[in-house]
Design a protein around this motif. Structure first.
Motif, mmCIF file in Angstrom:
data_model
loop_
_atom_site.group_PDB
_atom_site.id
_atom_site.type_symbol
_atom_site.label_atom_id
_atom_site.label_comp_id
_atom_site.label_asym_id
_atom_site.label_seq_id
_atom_site.Cartn_x
_atom_site.Cartn_y
_atom_site.Cartn_z
ATOM 1 N N ASN A 1 0.982 -1.246 -0.066
ATOM 2 C CA ASN A 1 -0.181 -0.058 0.115
ATOM 3 C C ASN A 1 0.942 1.313 0.012
ATOM 4 O O ASN A 1 1.445 1.916 0.925
ATOM 5 C CB ASN A 1 -1.040 0.092 1.215
ATOM 6 N N PRO A 2 0.868 2.049 -0.989
ATOM 7 C CA PRO A 2 1.785 3.206 -1.082
ATOM 8 C C PRO A 2 1.284 4.301 -0.180
ATOM 9 O O PRO A 2 2.113 5.128 0.182
ATOM 10 C CB PRO A 2 1.748 3.604 -2.708
ATOM 11 N N LEU A 3 0.178 4.309 0.286
ATOM 12 C CA LEU A 3 -0.152 5.234 1.279
ATOM 13 C C LEU A 3 -0.326 5.063 2.764
ATOM 14 O O LEU A 3 -0.854 5.579 3.518
ATOM 15 C CB LEU A 3 -1.786 5.755 0.691
ATOM 16 N N ALA A 4 0.270 3.817 2.921
ATOM 17 C CA ALA A 4 0.435 3.250 4.303
ATOM 18 C C ALA A 4 1.395 4.117 5.069
ATOM 19 O O ALA A 4 2.073 4.853 4.870
ATOM 20 C CB ALA A 4 0.961 1.947 4.298
ATOM 21 N N ILE A 5 0.687 4.398 6.592
ATOM 22 C CA ILE A 5 1.396 5.268 7.394
ATOM 23 C C ILE A 5 1.161 4.529 8.775
ATOM 24 O O ILE A 5 0.278 4.174 9.039
ATOM 25 C CB ILE A 5 0.581 6.624 7.424
ATOM 26 N N ASN A 6 2.317 4.917 9.436
ATOM 27 C CA ASN A 6 2.388 4.170 10.844
ATOM 28 C C ASN A 6 2.038 5.376 11.857
ATOM 29 O O ASN A 6 3.092 6.350 12.055
ATOM 30 C CB ASN A 6 3.779 3.430 11.250
ATOM 31 N N ASN A 7 1.033 5.385 12.565
ATOM 32 C CA ASN A 7 0.636 6.571 13.493
ATOM 33 C C ASN A 7 0.890 6.055 15.013
ATOM 34 O O ASN A 7 0.375 6.717 15.788
ATOM 35 C CB ASN A 7 -0.693 6.930 13.410
ATOM 36 N N TRP A 8 1.444 4.804 15.082
ATOM 37 C CA TRP A 8 1.541 4.589 16.472
ATOM 38 C C TRP A 8 2.788 4.062 17.234
ATOM 39 O O TRP A 8 3.001 3.852 18.379
ATOM 40 C CB TRP A 8 0.648 3.324 16.746
ATOM 41 N N ASP A 9 3.942 3.966 16.449
ATOM 42 C CA ASP A 9 5.191 3.699 17.024
ATOM 43 C C ASP A 9 5.804 4.857 17.384
ATOM 44 O O ASP A 9 5.505 5.988 17.603
ATOM 45 C CB ASP A 9 6.028 2.861 15.797
ATOM 46 N N SER A 10 7.351 4.606 18.125
ATOM 47 C CA SER A 10 8.137 5.676 18.461
ATOM 48 C C SER A 10 8.422 7.117 17.609
ATOM 49 O O SER A 10 8.322 8.055 17.951
ATOM 50 C CB SER A 10 9.297 5.133 19.242
ATOM 51 N N ASN A 11 8.469 6.556 16.368
ATOM 52 C CA ASN A 11 8.677 7.660 15.492
ATOM 53 C C ASN A 11 7.314 8.282 15.219
ATOM 54 O O ASN A 11 7.419 9.678 15.306
ATOM 55 C CB ASN A 11 8.843 7.165 13.858
ATOM 56 N N ALA A 12 6.258 7.973 15.274
ATOM 57 C CA ALA A 12 4.978 8.788 15.141
ATOM 58 C C ALA A 12 4.965 9.537 16.370
ATOM 59 O O ALA A 12 4.554 10.524 16.326
ATOM 60 C CB ALA A 12 3.850 7.650 15.134
ATOM 61 N N ALA A 13 5.300 8.927 17.542
ATOM 62 C CA ALA A 13 5.091 9.730 18.711
ATOM 63 C C ALA A 13 6.116 11.169 18.737
ATOM 64 O O ALA A 13 5.924 11.996 19.302
ATOM 65 C CB ALA A 13 5.794 8.976 19.842
ATOM 66 N N LYS A 14 7.295 10.842 18.015
ATOM 67 C CA LYS A 14 8.222 11.992 17.776
ATOM 68 C C LYS A 14 7.642 13.041 16.680
ATOM 69 O O LYS A 14 8.282 14.174 16.270
ATOM 70 C CB LYS A 14 9.565 11.368 17.367
ATOM 71 N N GLY A 15 6.650 12.777 16.080
ATOM 72 C CA GLY A 15 6.114 13.483 15.008
ATOM 73 C C GLY A 15 6.555 13.281 13.674
ATOM 74 O O GLY A 15 6.330 13.945 12.648
ATOM 75 N N THR A 16 7.159 12.218 13.488
ATOM 76 C CA THR A 16 7.998 11.856 12.075
ATOM 77 C C THR A 16 7.310 10.192 11.817
ATOM 78 O O THR A 16 8.016 9.380 11.956
ATOM 79 C CB THR A 16 9.311 11.810 12.007
ATOM 80 N N PRO A 17 6.134 10.146 11.226
ATOM 81 C CA PRO A 17 5.587 8.805 11.233
ATOM 82 C C PRO A 17 6.296 8.254 9.882
ATOM 83 O O PRO A 17 6.574 8.761 8.943
ATOM 84 C CB PRO A 17 4.107 9.036 10.918
ATOM 85 N N GLY B 1 15.685 13.043 -9.494
ATOM 86 C CA GLY B 1 15.107 12.814 -10.624
ATOM 87 C C GLY B 1 13.585 12.020 -10.357
ATOM 88 O O GLY B 1 12.879 11.692 -11.142
ATOM 89 N N THR B 2 13.588 11.777 -8.775
ATOM 90 C CA THR B 2 12.328 11.056 -8.679
ATOM 91 C C THR B 2 11.400 12.382 -7.596
ATOM 92 O O THR B 2 12.026 13.323 -7.483
ATOM 93 C CB THR B 2 12.523 10.022 -7.543
ATOM 94 N N SER B 3 10.223 12.039 -7.509
ATOM 95 C CA SER B 3 9.484 12.996 -6.680
ATOM 96 C C SER B 3 9.722 13.182 -5.366
ATOM 97 O O SER B 3 10.464 12.375 -4.775
ATOM 98 C CB SER B 3 8.068 12.294 -6.760
ATOM 99 N N THR B 4 9.600 14.478 -4.961
ATOM 100 C CA THR B 4 9.823 14.670 -3.404
ATOM 101 C C THR B 4 8.853 14.442 -2.469
ATOM 102 O O THR B 4 8.809 14.742 -1.380
ATOM 103 C CB THR B 4 10.214 16.332 -3.391
ATOM 104 N N ASP B 5 7.677 13.688 -3.236
ATOM 105 C CA ASP B 5 6.651 13.374 -2.221
ATOM 106 C C ASP B 5 7.027 11.991 -1.577
ATOM 107 O O ASP B 5 7.343 10.962 -2.516
ATOM 108 C CB ASP B 5 5.411 13.489 -3.083
ATOM 109 N N SER B 6 7.113 11.657 -0.419
ATOM 110 C CA SER B 6 7.501 10.575 0.255
ATOM 111 C C SER B 6 6.426 9.493 -0.201
ATOM 112 O O SER B 6 6.751 8.304 0.313
ATOM 113 C CB SER B 6 7.831 10.600 1.670
ATOM 114 N N TYR B 7 5.133 9.863 -0.529
ATOM 115 C CA TYR B 7 4.484 8.810 -0.693
ATOM 116 C C TYR B 7 4.362 8.220 -2.067
ATOM 117 O O TYR B 7 3.741 7.186 -2.416
ATOM 118 C CB TYR B 7 2.950 9.442 -0.303
#
Length: 256
Positions: free
Chosen positions: A188-204, A223-229
């Protein structure tokens, strides 16, 4: 007085006339020349000491690729000086333009350049000219290759990423990328983790390979998109990070 008889010189043979009597003092002994002098064989030429003492060169080893292999993993297993780049350079003809795509059964030379086929003798000028006249399109048109297209799905995203990675010398295989994508995002290219330690620091963690924004920005591939998704941008940045940290995405088998 008795009459003096005529003194006749005794007749001598032709062989005798060629002889000089041997005696004492300064007289010399001469023998007839009976034949040509016997030739003596020249001594055999000796090899230079350096050539005789030169040690035989050790032949480079060969390796047959198996499923899951990558150039970086093979180079590391053989402790190859110069790493996967040296291995790729020595086997460029066999591997092809993309060092990330190696297939089971491919024979690689490890520690030396692979032998190249002897070039065929040049065609006569008349034959070359004849073939040139038979060309139906100008050289400039033949050189223009149609742009490569990719399917807009996981298979196409991985293949496009591999081609971009090859241009930038980033190692990784289709299998290694696919395995990690399925573990991290299930494709899933739109997957996001909103519950781990990175998410707690504001960088999911985001996207196919769950990359946090600071890592994506640090290892973003030009040469690639600047959108991380973006699927291709996410894959290439993650593989660039994995190459720097672990040698290749192929060496990643868990959270990274």
């Amino acid at each position: 007085m008795p009459a003096h008889g005529k003194h006749r010189r005794p007749r001598t043979s032709r062989l005798a006339r060629h002889l000089v009597a041997a005696g004492t003092g300064t007289a010399a002994l001469a023998l007839p020349v009976l034949g040509a002098a016997t030739a003596t064989a020249a001594p055999a030429a000796e090899l230079p000491a350096a050539a005789a003492a030169a040690p035989a060169k050790k032949a480079p080893a060969t390796y047959s690729v198996v499923a899951g292999d990558s150039l970086s993993a093979i180079a590391a297993a053989h402790s190859l000086e110069g790493g996967w780049q040296k291995l790729y350079q020595d086997n460029r003809r066999a591997v092809g333009a993309n060092p990330s795509l190696i297939h089971p059964g491919l024979e690689l030379t490890v520690g030396g350049k692979a032998a190249t086929k002897a070039k065929a003798p040049a065609k006569p000028a008349a034959e070359r000219a004849d073939r040139s006249e038979k060309r139906t399109a100008p050289v400039a048109q033949q050189a223009e290759a149609a742009p490569k297209t990719y399917s807009d799905d996981l298979d196409g995203w991985i293949k496009e990423s591999l081609d971009i990675m090859a241009q930038h010398g980033i190692p990784g295989s289709y299998d290694g990328i696919y395995r990690n994508i399925m573990r991290e995002s299930s494709g899933n290219p739109l997957a996001i983790n909103n519950w781990d330690s990175n998410a707690a620091k504001g960088t999911p963690s985001k996207g196919l390979l769950q990359v946090i924004d600071p890592t994506f920005q640090a290892y973003h591939v030009p040469g690639t998109s600047t959108d991380s998704y973006d699927p291709v941008a996410n894959i290439t940045a993650a593989c660039n990070y994995a190459a720097d940290r672990y040698g290749s995405i192929d060496n990643v088998n868990g959270p990274y």
